[in-house]
Write a protein that holds these residues in place. Structure first.
Motif, PDB file in Angstrom:
ATOM      1  N   GLU A 179       1.377   9.654  -5.390  1.00 60.40           N
ATOM      2  CA  GLU A 179       1.753  11.026  -5.048  1.00 60.40           C
ATOM      3  C   GLU A 179       2.687  11.611  -6.132  1.00 60.40           C
ATOM      4  O   GLU A 179       2.534  12.745  -6.565  1.00 60.40           O
ATOM      5  CB  GLU A 179       2.452  10.998  -3.668  1.00 60.40           C
ATOM      6  CG  GLU A 179       2.746  12.345  -3.061  1.00 60.40           C
ATOM      7  CD  GLU A 179       1.507  13.233  -2.946  1.00 60.40           C
ATOM      8  OE1 GLU A 179       0.409  12.701  -2.713  1.00 60.40           O
ATOM      9  OE2 GLU A 179       1.660  14.461  -3.135  1.00 60.40           O
ATOM     10  N   ARG A 189       1.024   4.297  -2.577  1.00 63.76           N
ATOM     11  CA  ARG A 189       0.716   5.688  -2.181  1.00 63.76           C
ATOM     12  C   ARG A 189       1.793   6.656  -2.659  1.00 63.76           C
ATOM     13  O   ARG A 189       1.504   7.708  -3.219  1.00 63.76           O
ATOM     14  CB  ARG A 189       0.594   5.768  -0.648  1.00 63.76           C
ATOM     15  CG  ARG A 189      -0.823   5.898  -0.153  1.00 63.76           C
ATOM     16  CD  ARG A 189      -0.941   6.467   1.263  1.00 63.76           C
ATOM     17  NE  ARG A 189       0.144   6.192   2.166  1.00 63.76           N
ATOM     18  CZ  ARG A 189       0.276   5.081   2.899  1.00 63.76           C
ATOM     19  NH1 ARG A 189      -0.617   4.118   2.812  1.00 63.76           N
ATOM     20  NH2 ARG A 189       1.294   4.950   3.719  1.00 63.76           N
ATOM     21  N   GLU A 220       0.831  -1.205   0.000  1.00 68.15           N
ATOM     22  CA  GLU A 220       0.000   0.000   0.000  1.00 68.15           C
ATOM     23  C   GLU A 220       0.861   1.248   0.000  1.00 68.15           C
ATOM     24  O   GLU A 220       0.586   2.223  -0.698  1.00 68.15           O
ATOM     25  CB  GLU A 220      -0.855   0.032   1.286  1.00 68.15           C
ATOM     26  CG  GLU A 220      -2.039  -0.911   1.257  1.00 68.15           C
ATOM     27  CD  GLU A 220      -3.122  -0.383   0.331  1.00 68.15           C
ATOM     28  OE1 GLU A 220      -3.342   0.834   0.334  1.00 68.15           O
ATOM     29  OE2 GLU A 220      -3.712  -1.202  -0.396  1.00 68.15           O
TER      30      GLU A 220
END
Ligand code: NAD
Length: 438
Positions: free
Chosen positions: A183, A179, A175
């Motif tokens: 970003e 992420r 995860e």
């Protein structure tokens, strides 16, 4: 976000510059001090349209810098990209992972905890796991994640491809890595460009499968072109008729002298080797590799016919030697097969290329470089159009014909109309897959 980019070649430099333009703080690292010195002086070591302005803007904005010092570049980074070369390994056709693994070990020694190590280089399936193993073996105390993020940009249109991609592919296992990658690419995400998040192996495979498919498409039309010549069809019409079918699409359906460049030859070879190694041969791709070599050889045969069976003593003007327009990249260009064959058989070869000279001087010994096509064709027996630079698309054909000893043209990119060339005074015009030759 602070990011380090290792490798300032065609992919690393464009990616680094574009990521800084997204607003990230990017430090680009290269082992080659000459490249870094030039970049620090605001010079671009490669030819890529638009890159100079974008680079200057982001350096000025304080978001982009260049160094040879990896440890310094890694200070405080959340992600480090590996964008080093993965050339064909000498002897066996596999991708040479020496540079990728060296970069992984160097990262391990200096990266901060929590870093995401992103492989952007084109690498065989399983490489991201090997990167992780190398990092763990070098520095067992480092906490890190890996991500696969293959690049699809095309040289010559690289900035637009990076900023407006058909898709971004991200392979991750956690995860957190997902992420961080989201970003990094947030500006694209916000503008609805598709981001495919998948596992490491699928991401690695997507890149090879995509390149091999495109190489297959080019090779397919090249074989159809050869058949068109025999049966009296026109491959340009055939491509148009095929390409309008939405299931086929019109891209990569232009017949030519065979694919080349820094990716297709090595990536098709690497995929074929991966298939053989896993006892799942990709026979189509193996055939594509073989046929592409035949296509290049067939071009030499065409030129020989135009020179009445002998290159000896013929003056030949070659227009374009880079593997495609708008780049200075000469890696595996068809010119590297065709031009030495001409010179080796006694031809005097004059070359004009808007950007190819810098690399070409080393790779094509024995040719005479000229800046002006009209000067290059003076007293020539044949023009060979090898790369479709815009500079060659609207030449004054009569002025060319007037200067030649025997006005003949081999247009290996089908950019001229046979009728126009003949009307301009050429005695012979040969192109690819078109039987309406003069
Ligand atoms: P390149 O040869 O132009 O650049 C590689 C750079 O990495 C060189 O400047 C080299 O000095 C540097 N380097 C090597 N090891 C290093 C290290 N340990 N530390 C710092 N710098 C190091 O290569 P490229 O054309 O940019 O390709 C890079 C990768 O991207 C390849 O895997 C290629 O297949 C892939 N790719 C290329 C293209 C393309 O159009 N060129 C497109 C998509 C993907």
């Amino acid at each position: 976000m602070k990011i380090a980019m290792i490798g300032t070649g065609y992919v690393g430099l464009v990616s680094g510059v574009c990521l800084s333009d997204f607003g990230h703080e990017v430090v680009c690292v290269d082992k080659d001090p000459t490249k870094i010195d030039r970049l620090n002086r605001g010079e671009i070591p490669i030819f890529e349209p638009g890159l100079d302005q974008l680079l200057a803007r982001n350096v000025e904005g304080g978001r982009l810098s260049f160094t040879t010092d990896l440890a310094q570049a890694l200070e405080g980074v959340e992600a480090v990209f590996i964008a080093v070369g993965t050339p064909t390994r000498r002897g066996d056709g596999h991708a040479d992972l020496t540079y990728v693994m060296a970069a992984a070990a160097e990262i391990a020694a200096a990266a901060p905890d929590g870093v995401v190590i992103v492989t952007k280089s084109t690498v065989p399936v399983g490489t991201n796991r090997k990167v992780a193993e190398t990092v763990r073996a070098t520095n067992p105390d480092l906490s890190f994640e890996v991500a696969s993020n293959p690049e699809f940009l095309r040289e010559g249109a690289a900035i637009d491809d990076f900023m407006r991609p058909d898709r971004v592919v991200v392979g991750v296992e956690s995860e957190r890595a997902a992420r961080v990658m989201t970003e990094i690419y947030r500006p694209l995400f916000l503008r609805d460009f598709p981001i495919i998040t998948t596992d490491l192996e699928s991401a690695e495979m997507i890149k090879y499968a995509a390149n091999a498919f495109l190489a297959t498409k080019i090779t397919f039309i090249n074989e159809i072109a050869a058949l068109c010549e025999k049966v009296g069809a026109n491959v340009k019409e055939v491509s148009k008729g095929m390409g309008l079918d939405g299931r086929i699409g019109n891209k990569f359906l232009h017949a030519g002298p065979g694919y080349g460049g820094s990716c297709f030859p090595k990536d098709t070879m690497a995929l074929a080797r991966i298939g053989q190694e896993h006892a799942a041969p990709v026979s189509i791709v193996e055939t594509v590799i073989k046929v592409n070599e035949e296509v290049k050889r067939r071009m030499i045969g065409k030129l020989l016919d135009l020179c009445d069976g002998s290159f000896n003593g013929k003056r030949i003007a070659v227009l374009g030697v880079t593997f495609k327009p708008n780049t200075d990249d000469m890696r595996d260009a068809p010119s590297l097969t065709i031009v030495p064959a001409l010179i080796g058989s006694g031809a005097e070869v004059r070359v004009v290329d808007p950007q190819g000279r810098h690399e070409g001087e080393r790779l094509l010994p024995g040719v005479r470089w000229q800046d002006d096509p009209y000067a290059a064709v003076e007293g020539a027996h044949l023009i060979v159009l090898l790369t479709e630079w815009n500079e060659f698309r609207a030449l004054d054909l009569s002025a060319l014909a007037d200067r030649m000893a025997t006005p003949k043209m081999a247009d290996l990119r089908n950019i001229y109309s046979p009728a126009d060339v003949v009307a301009a005074g050429f005695s012979t015009y040969v192109s690819i897959g078109r039987s309406d030759h003069a």
